[in-house]
Write a protein that holds these residues in place. Structure first.
Motif, PDB file in Angstrom:
ATOM      1  N   GLN A 180      40.232  38.164  36.206  1.00 29.11           N
ATOM      2  CA  GLN A 180      40.277  37.828  34.790  1.00 29.11           C
ATOM      3  C   GLN A 180      38.945  38.109  34.116  1.00 29.11           C
ATOM      4  OE1 GLN A 180      43.035  37.012  33.209  1.00 29.11           O
ATOM      5  NE2 GLN A 180      41.943  37.027  31.259  1.00 29.11           N
ATOM      6  N   LYS A 181      37.838  37.803  34.810  1.00 34.58           N
ATOM      7  CA  LYS A 181      36.517  38.095  34.245  1.00 34.58           C
ATOM      8  C   LYS A 181      36.326  39.591  34.048  1.00 34.58           C
ATOM      9  CE  LYS A 181      34.210  34.013  36.148  1.00 34.58           C
ATOM     10  NZ  LYS A 181      33.162  33.526  37.090  1.00 34.58           N
ATOM     11  N   GLU A 182      36.763  40.387  35.013  1.00 33.93           N
ATOM     12  CA  GLU A 182      36.628  41.834  34.875  1.00 33.93           C
ATOM     13  C   GLU A 182      37.481  42.360  33.731  1.00 33.93           C
ATOM     14  OE1 GLU A 182      34.599  43.756  36.447  1.00 33.93           O
ATOM     15  OE2 GLU A 182      33.783  42.182  37.734  1.00 33.93           O
ATOM     16  N   LEU A 183      38.674  41.805  33.547  1.00 35.62           N
ATOM     17  CA  LEU A 183      39.531  42.247  32.442  1.00 35.62           C
ATOM     18  C   LEU A 183      38.946  41.847  31.088  1.00 35.62           C
ATOM     19  CD1 LEU A 183      43.062  41.438  33.923  1.00 35.62           C
ATOM     20  CD2 LEU A 183      41.968  43.659  33.721  1.00 35.62           C
ATOM     21  N   ASP A 184      38.321  40.670  31.013  1.00 39.11           N
ATOM     22  CA  ASP A 184      37.699  40.245  29.757  1.00 39.11           C
ATOM     23  C   ASP A 184      36.547  41.158  29.367  1.00 39.11           C
ATOM     24  OD1 ASP A 184      39.521  38.223  29.684  1.00 39.11           O
ATOM     25  OD2 ASP A 184      38.167  36.704  30.534  1.00 39.11           O
ATOM     26  N   ILE A 195      42.280  54.772  25.225  1.00 32.47           N
ATOM     27  CA  ILE A 195      42.561  54.005  26.441  1.00 32.47           C
ATOM     28  C   ILE A 195      41.261  53.917  27.227  1.00 32.47           C
ATOM     29  CG2 ILE A 195      43.849  53.968  28.628  1.00 32.47           C
ATOM     30  CD1 ILE A 195      46.119  55.343  27.227  1.00 32.47           C
ATOM     31  N   HIS A 196      40.863  52.687  27.532  1.00 38.02           N
ATOM     32  CA  HIS A 196      39.601  52.461  28.215  1.00 38.02           C
ATOM     33  C   HIS A 196      39.791  52.659  29.709  1.00 38.02           C
ATOM     34  CE1 HIS A 196      37.818  50.778  24.554  1.00 38.02           C
ATOM     35  NE2 HIS A 196      39.010  50.232  24.354  1.00 38.02           N
ATOM     36  N   LEU A 197      38.886  53.447  30.315  1.00 36.25           N
ATOM     37  CA  LEU A 197      38.938  53.719  31.745  1.00 36.25           C
ATOM     38  C   LEU A 197      37.783  53.017  32.435  1.00 36.25           C
ATOM     39  CD1 LEU A 197      39.722  57.530  31.757  1.00 36.25           C
ATOM     40  CD2 LEU A 197      41.272  55.692  32.299  1.00 36.25           C
ATOM     41  N   ARG A 198      38.037  52.580  33.636  1.00 38.56           N
ATOM     42  CA  ARG A 198      36.971  52.000  34.452  1.00 38.56           C
ATOM     43  C   ARG A 198      37.247  52.379  35.906  1.00 38.56           C
ATOM     44  NH1 ARG A 198      35.929  47.174  37.297  1.00 38.56           N
ATOM     45  NH2 ARG A 198      38.004  46.400  36.819  1.00 38.56           N
ATOM     46  N   SER A 199      36.270  53.001  36.546  1.00 38.71           N
ATOM     47  CA  SER A 199      36.421  53.401  37.938  1.00 38.71           C
ATOM     48  C   SER A 199      36.016  52.234  38.822  1.00 38.71           C
ATOM     49  CB  SER A 199      35.554  54.619  38.240  1.00 38.71           C
ATOM     50  OG  SER A 199      35.644  54.951  39.600  1.00 38.71           O
ATOM     51  N   MET A 200      36.897  51.888  39.674  1.00 32.35           N
ATOM     52  CA  MET A 200      36.671  50.732  40.547  1.00 32.35           C
ATOM     53  C   MET A 200      36.954  51.157  41.982  1.00 32.35           C
ATOM     54  SD  MET A 200      38.623  47.085  40.580  1.00 32.35           S
ATOM     55  CE  MET A 200      38.393  45.916  41.910  1.00 32.35           C
ATOM     56  N   ASN A 224      47.702  38.177  30.684  1.00 37.83           N
ATOM     57  CA  ASN A 224      47.027  37.201  31.530  1.00 37.83           C
ATOM     58  C   ASN A 224      47.903  36.741  32.693  1.00 37.83           C
ATOM     59  OD1 ASN A 224      44.747  37.194  29.921  1.00 37.83           O
ATOM     60  ND2 ASN A 224      45.641  35.693  28.523  1.00 37.83           N
ATOM     61  N   LEU A 225      49.030  37.425  32.934  1.00 34.66           N
ATOM     62  CA  LEU A 225      49.979  37.005  33.955  1.00 34.66           C
ATOM     63  C   LEU A 225      49.881  37.959  35.144  1.00 34.66           C
ATOM     64  CD1 LEU A 225      52.282  35.071  34.657  1.00 34.66           C
ATOM     65  CD2 LEU A 225      53.861  36.762  33.730  1.00 34.66           C
ATOM     66  N   PHE A 226      49.844  37.406  36.345  1.00 38.31           N
ATOM     67  CA  PHE A 226      49.715  38.206  37.550  1.00 38.31           C
ATOM     68  C   PHE A 226      51.039  38.147  38.313  1.00 38.31           C
ATOM     69  CE2 PHE A 226      45.507  36.752  36.478  1.00 38.31           C
ATOM     70  CZ  PHE A 226      44.768  37.915  36.586  1.00 38.31           C
ATOM     71  N   ILE A 227      51.480  39.309  38.781  1.00 38.57           N
ATOM     72  CA  ILE A 227      52.731  39.421  39.519  1.00 38.57           C
ATOM     73  C   ILE A 227      52.424  40.021  40.883  1.00 38.57           C
ATOM     74  CG2 ILE A 227      55.061  40.388  39.540  1.00 38.57           C
ATOM     75  CD1 ILE A 227      54.827  40.700  36.534  1.00 38.57           C
ATOM     76  N   ARG A 228      53.003  39.461  41.932  1.00 37.95           N
ATOM     77  CA  ARG A 228      52.799  39.998  43.275  1.00 37.95           C
ATOM     78  C   ARG A 228      54.005  40.859  43.662  1.00 37.95           C
ATOM     79  NH1 ARG A 228      48.850  38.477  46.477  1.00 37.95           N
ATOM     80  NH2 ARG A 228      47.513  36.741  45.903  1.00 37.95           N
ATOM     81  N   THR A 232      42.883  50.611  33.336  1.00 34.81           N
ATOM     82  CA  THR A 232      43.281  49.484  32.495  1.00 34.81           C
ATOM     83  C   THR A 232      43.247  49.935  31.040  1.00 34.81           C
ATOM     84  OG1 THR A 232      42.282  47.965  34.066  1.00 34.81           O
ATOM     85  CG2 THR A 232      42.783  47.103  31.890  1.00 34.81           C
ATOM     86  N   TYR A 233      44.309  49.650  30.290  1.00 29.95           N
ATOM     87  CA  TYR A 233      44.338  50.018  28.885  1.00 29.95           C
ATOM     88  C   TYR A 233      44.827  48.820  28.084  1.00 29.95           C
ATOM     89  CZ  TYR A 233      49.274  50.725  29.969  1.00 29.95           C
ATOM     90  OH  TYR A 233      50.549  50.559  30.398  1.00 29.95           O
TER      91      TYR A 233
END
Length: 633
Positions: free
Chosen positions: A509-513, A590-595, A610-614, A629-630
């Protein structure tokens, strides 16, 4: 010089007579005459020519250097005594010896003489190791090299051939089980047709796997088992119905069912304990049974989880009844009735499947195993436990079963093609030595004692862990809030697992924020946000989406709904993105981030708001991915 011919033969053929036979002349080649060449030659009469068709031999003599031996002897006469000392008087000689030993120069003089004297004594003590000097001492047996030879081979003349499933040394009366569930009795004196056959309605539902004779007063009783979970006792005088039936369902008699019964794959019966027997099942469970019990649970005394797969062979040691051998899961295990949680000895896992096993009836520490690659292994646990003591290649086809002879030297082995091989082993693998039984008993007792200590320790650890888990559950129930989400049924509950998942979600969540664009907000709105801060409303849980594509495809699928209303915030996993696609995505805001991070081995994480699905991954492999992530447009 005489021409001789050397006849060579194998050692096993020594003593046989040489067989010679007469053979007529043989024409090797024929050269016809050429009349055209007659004019070029002058006839001579008479003409004598000689020809030798034998190879030329040379004779050599060789003599080694002659060794000359000389025998010498020394006659020792005791001397050096003073004249005033009488040699026949023992007291005077002892008194003089003590006087000499007390002299200061005695030890420095004797020490240099000891080395040469010791060398002479050792030369005189040289003995012939092959000569028997003492008649009352038993000679040490020579160590014989282990070997085996195939005595005879019996083939199945039917076409197609049928695999050999069981082998038995021929008695007069024979029983067998058939594929339709019936049992039949043959009498070899009355022909090849069965003399008695059970009724189909009272027989098994599945093919009969095992048939064993039992010790009884009449000698006409036997029992059999099948994969349908039944064990039936029969009397050859009345095969219309079984005398007794046991259903291998470990529940009360009124709750027993054929659905829950464990299919029997092998049986074990020992004549010295006529009321007890053991059953190996297809689920890897070994059941120890007692026929004296009245109820089904009393007849099935206890169970052992021996293997993960079917138990292919089960047999008690002929000298130690409480120890038995099981075959399954590419390994062989030796168990003790005193230890019910683990085996006391076991072999390593083989690369090829083990199909059958049996103890040697004469040498108690030896057992045999057959393998699917056609090899018969001989194990002697008194010599070594890590690998087989001896292995012999019987054939190229998979071996299915084996049976040892009562004398111990012969072993009958059957294969997949219907052939039976009779193998004979040397005496060192079939004859029991003087101390073998005592050594084997000490080994079994030592291993059983060790397993008992480990079982007691495991019980203490399980009890301690259960108490700690109970205290932790009580603390969680007291401190749990009303808004705590309910755990799904079947999910493993552990406080450390839940704590790790919470930390993982917070990190994501911190990384997404950080990736969200910063919006300009007026000072008044900031004050309103500070004064009236409401918790974010939880979005409804979306329907589970299919898992992300496997690594290496370079394709992704949005975890959202509808492309017409705009893109929904989500996560893609890629191994590699081409530069044109990256430029196009950036042009679409669209924002890109290499991880660079390993994906979870058991599940992949898809983010929707904010919802996580497994979602479970199909391959379950770790790979490096690019997290795309966009934001919603």
């Amino acid at each position: 010089m005489e021409v001789t011919y050397i006849y060579q033969k194998k050692r096993s053929e020594f003593g046989r007579q040489c067989l010679f036979s007469d053979k007529g002349p043989e024409l090797i080649d024929n050269y016809p005459s050429d009349k055209k060449l007659h004019k070029d030659y002058i006839l001579k009469d008479p003409v004598h020519r000689g020809m030798l068709c034998a190879p030329v031999y040379s004779e050599h003599f060789l003599n080694t250097v002659r060794a000359d031996f000389v025998n010498t002897g020394i006659n020792h006469v005791e001397g050096g005594w003073p004249k005033d000392v009488n040699l026949n008087d023992e007291e005077q000689t002892k008194r003089y010896r003590r006087k000499v030993e007390k002299d200061d120069s005695y030890y420095p003089t004797m020490m240099p003489l000891f080395n040469s004297m010791e060398e002479c004594i050792l030369q005189n003590n040289a003995i012939n190791i092959y000569q028997q000097y003492f008649v009352d001492v038993e000679p040490t047996p020579m160590v014989e090299r282990s070997s085996a030879r195939t005595v005879n081979v019996y083939h199945d003349h039917c076409n197609p051939t049928r695999p050999v499933t069981r082998i038995s040394w021929s008695p007069d009366n024979q029983t067998n089980g058939q594929k339709n569930g019936q049992v039949a009795v043959w009498d070899t004196r009355k022909g090849c047709e069965p003399v008695e056959l059970s009724v189909v309605e009272n027989s098994f539902r599945d093919p009969v796997m095992n048939v064993l004779w039992i010790h009884s007063k009449t000698g006409s009783e036997f029992f059999s088992s099948s994969t349908d979970g039944q064990v039936k006792w029969w009397d050859i005088r009345k095969l219309s119905e079984p005398t007794e039936t046991l259903l291998l369902d470990y529940t009360k008699d009124e709750l027993q069912s054929m659905r829950n019964a464990l299919g029997a794959s092998c049986l074990e019966y020992e004549n010295t304990i006529p009321t007890r027997f053991m059953v190996g099942t297809e689920k890897g469970v070994v059941i120890s049974c007692n026929r004296k019990g009245k109820l089904a649970m009393e007849k099935m005394a206890y169970r052992l989880n021996a293997h993960l797969g079917p138990v292919l062979a089960l047999q008690r040691n002929p000298g130690f009844i409480k120890n038995f051998l099981t075959i399954g899961d590419w390994t062989a295990k030796i168990w003790s009735e005193d230890c019910r949680e683990s085996s006391i000895m076991w072999t390593s896992f083989h690369k090829t499947m083990l199909t059958d096993g049996a103890w040697s009836p004469t040498r108690l520490s030896v057992f045999f195993t057959t393998r699917a690659d056609g090899i018969l292994d001989v194990w002697d646990i008194l010599q070594q436990q890590r690998q087989a003591s001896f292995g012999v290649k019987i054939c190229d086809e998979p071996l299915k079963c084996l049976r040892t002879h009562d004398m111990g030297r012969l072993v009958a082995v059957g294969n997949q093609k219907g052939s039976i091989y009779l193998v004979e082993f040397t005496e060192n693998l079939s004859v029991c030595n003087k101390n073998d039984k005592a050594l084997l008993n000490a080994m079994f007792e030592r291993e059983s004692h060790r397993e008992k200590i480990l079982e007691a320790r495991n019980r203490e650890l399980r009890l301690k862990l259960k108490q700690e888990q109970g205290k932790a559950d009580e603390d969680e129930e007291e401190g749990a809030g009303a808004d705590e989400p309910d755990t799904e049924e079947g999910v493993f509950e552990d406080k450390y697992v839940r704590q790790a998942e919470a930390e993982f979600h917070q990190t994501i969540q911190k990384e997404l924020d950080k990736l969200k664009p910063v919006e300009e907000v007026s000072e008044g709105e900031k004050e309103d946000d500070v004064e009236e801060e409401e918790p974010p409303a939880q979005e409804p849980e979306p329907e589970p989406q299919p898992p992300s594509p496997p690594p290496g495809t370079g394709e992704g699928e949005a975890q959202g709904q509808g492309e017409e209303e705009g893109l929904v915030a989500g996560t893609f996993y890629f191994n590699w993105l081409p530069p044109p696609l990256v430029a196009e995505l950036k042009a679409m805001n669209i924002h890109l981030r290499s991880m660079l991070a390993p994906m979870p081995t058991s599940s992949c994480l898809n983010t929707v708001g904010n919802l996580f699905i497994r979602d479970s991954m199909s391959d379950g492999l770790r790979f490096d991915s690019i997290l795309l992530t966009y934001d919603q447009m």
